[in-house]
Design a protein around this motif. Structure first.
Motif, PDB file in Angstrom:
ATOM      1  N   GLU A 158     -11.020  -6.221  -2.326  1.00 21.77           N
ATOM      2  CA  GLU A 158      -9.962  -5.329  -2.810  1.00 21.77           C
ATOM      3  C   GLU A 158      -8.656  -5.517  -2.036  1.00 21.77           C
ATOM      4  O   GLU A 158      -7.576  -5.413  -2.596  1.00 21.77           O
ATOM      5  N   THR A 159      -8.777  -5.780  -0.732  1.00 19.98           N
ATOM      6  CA  THR A 159      -7.575  -5.832   0.116  1.00 19.98           C
ATOM      7  C   THR A 159      -7.199  -7.248   0.540  1.00 19.98           C
ATOM      8  O   THR A 159      -6.140  -7.451   1.147  1.00 19.98           O
TER       9      THR A 159
ATOM     10  N   GLU B  85     -11.406   4.863  -0.875  1.00 13.11           N
ATOM     11  CA  GLU B  85      -9.995   4.525  -1.098  1.00 13.11           C
ATOM     12  C   GLU B  85      -9.135   4.730   0.146  1.00 13.11           C
ATOM     13  O   GLU B  85      -8.128   4.046   0.329  1.00 13.11           O
ATOM     14  N   SER B  86      -9.551   5.689   0.989  1.00 10.78           N
ATOM     15  CA  SER B  86      -8.764   5.915   2.211  1.00 10.78           C
ATOM     16  C   SER B  86      -8.820   4.671   3.109  1.00 10.78           C
ATOM     17  O   SER B  86      -7.859   4.358   3.815  1.00 10.78           O
ATOM     18  N   HIS B  87      -9.960   3.956   3.056  1.00  8.69           N
ATOM     19  CA  HIS B  87     -10.052   2.721   3.844  1.00  8.69           C
ATOM     20  C   HIS B  87      -9.172   1.614   3.255  1.00  8.69           C
ATOM     21  O   HIS B  87      -8.569   0.835   3.988  1.00  8.69           O
ATOM     22  N   VAL B  88      -9.132   1.564   1.935  1.00  6.11           N
ATOM     23  CA  VAL B  88      -8.280   0.562   1.269  1.00  6.11           C
ATOM     24  C   VAL B  88      -6.827   0.777   1.691  1.00  6.11           C
ATOM     25  O   VAL B  88      -6.125  -0.145   2.114  1.00  6.11           O
ATOM     26  N   ARG B  89      -6.415   2.054   1.627  1.00  6.58           N
ATOM     27  CA  ARG B  89      -5.032   2.386   1.938  1.00  6.58           C
ATOM     28  C   ARG B  89      -4.701   2.084   3.399  1.00  6.58           C
ATOM     29  O   ARG B  89      -3.678   1.475   3.716  1.00  6.58           O
ATOM     30  N   ARG B  90      -5.611   2.477   4.279  1.00  2.00           N
ATOM     31  CA  ARG B  90      -5.394   2.256   5.704  1.00  2.00           C
ATOM     32  C   ARG B  90      -5.366   0.764   6.045  1.00  2.00           C
ATOM     33  O   ARG B  90      -4.539   0.301   6.830  1.00  2.00           O
ATOM     34  N   LEU B  91      -6.266   0.019   5.388  1.00  3.12           N
ATOM     35  CA  LEU B  91      -6.325  -1.417   5.645  1.00  3.12           C
ATOM     36  C   LEU B  91      -5.021  -2.094   5.197  1.00  3.12           C
ATOM     37  O   LEU B  91      -4.505  -2.993   5.870  1.00  3.12           O
TER      38      LEU B  91
END
Lengths: 238, 238
Positions: A9-10, A41-47
């Motif tokens: 995803e990232t 999703e919070s991990h996606v955003r943070r990454l």
């Protein structure tokens, strides 16, 4: 999602994600079995934030850790949190050039002259003093002549930045927004300054637009139509 | 002078000086005996330039090597040499965010809109596109709204820079002057932008100067006299 999906995803490699978790930049996933974790999703955003700060902003892992700590500080006066984020992302160069005391006075005078509500020993003021002292060491102490032009330009930029933040960010994401805008905005700004230099030096040293001030964009239809590469540009037919 | 004196004069450790010579950044000294070399003022100057680029500009040794190659290129059109120096000091971040094609179009449109004589695939344009795409990835695609404000500010800065160079540099040192001004000037500019942010967010989020536009420096005598730290500032008595 599993860590592999988070990576896809990232666009970040799984070992790199694990490294960020170990370094405390990214919260660990929720354990769903002894050796499997789930991410959201919070991990996606943070990454994405981490990669932006490192890849585009050029920040070190240590600096990213400080910035994220400021982003994650709950409550606290907005201005104080912004200050912490600012401090963390302003690297003070290791060099200690000779002219530093004089350069510090120059910076303090500029802050007073502009009426800026900023402390004279703010990390950005110190970083600026180090850069000015380096100019001095290189025989270019006269660079201070342009500081007020720079400062006025920066006031305009800061007004645009704050207006942008005011239009788009609710308080919750305000700090992240400012951090992103500051770090990535630096990258945009230095790139734009370089493009403007390319334009101005093409006009000055290649003889285009000579004898007429080059201020203000798009003033010359002939050049616009001729394309952007000075070596291919048809000289304006004016 | 011997290498030890060169080190004392510039504040650079002798092993570091030897490293720069091995890496081709600094010309070797003139051999005065099989294991002793003599250095002169040109080495002092070059060493200061190297340290400025690395310490203040944050350039890598490889980038410094490219920049110095541009500085040392004899003859050649000024504009071309400046272009080479610009290219070398514009790092294109490693990331390749999703929105890159759209971001490239945004940059190309901006260049056209401003009438800038700059190629759409200039390294600085690419660096800017990568930064814009990173904004987009972080949910802040609206940042493009401020690009024209940034561009106008950069035009003003570039005009000031070119005028400075025109006033102070003869042709021989023109390229070095531009390299120094570009790299160290970036450091000054990002520091000033940060200080302007500090000022603007103090006014906005601490309630000073509210209800009146904060554009233009020194507009508020009360604040100037109150000192620079917003937390210590006496609210203007207006």
């Amino acid at each position: 999602m599993r860590i592999g999906e988070l990576g896809r995803e990232t666009g970040v490699a799984v070992p790199t994600i694990k490294f960020y978790v170990r370094e405390g930049l990214l919260p660990a996933g929720r354990l769903t079995s002894p050796n499997q974790a789930s991410y959201d999703e919070s991990h996606v955003r943070r990454l994405r934030l981490i990669r932006g700060l490192i890849d585009v902003g050029g920040l070190s892992v240590a600096a990213v850790r400080e910035v994220l700590a400021a982003v994650d500080t709950p409550g606290g006066a907005v201005h104080k949190v912004l200050g912490a984020a600012h401090d963390a992302i302003t690297p003070v160069p290791p060099g200690r050039p000779e002219g530093l005391p004089q350069a510090r006075r120059t910076v303090a005078e500029l802050i007073r002259r502009r009426g800026w509500l900023a402390e004279e020993d703010h990390p950005a003021a110190e970083a600026m003093a180090v850069a000015l002292a380096a100019f001095q060491d290189l025989g270019q102490g006269a660079f201070v002549e342009v500081l007020d032009d720079y400062a006025e330009a920066c006031e305009r930029i800061a007004d645009a930045d704050l207006a942008y933040v005011g239009r788009h960010a609710d308080v919750e994401e305000l700090v992240e927004s400012v951090v992103v805008g500051t770090v990535l905005g630096d990258a945009v700004l230095t790139a734009l300054r370089r493009l403007a230099h390319v334009d101005r030096s093409a006009r000055r040293y290649e003889g285009y637009g000579e004898g007429r001030p080059a201020a203000g964009g798009g003033a010359d239809e002939g050049m616009e139509k001729g394309g952007a590469d000075p070596s291919r540009v048809v000289p304006p037919s004016v």
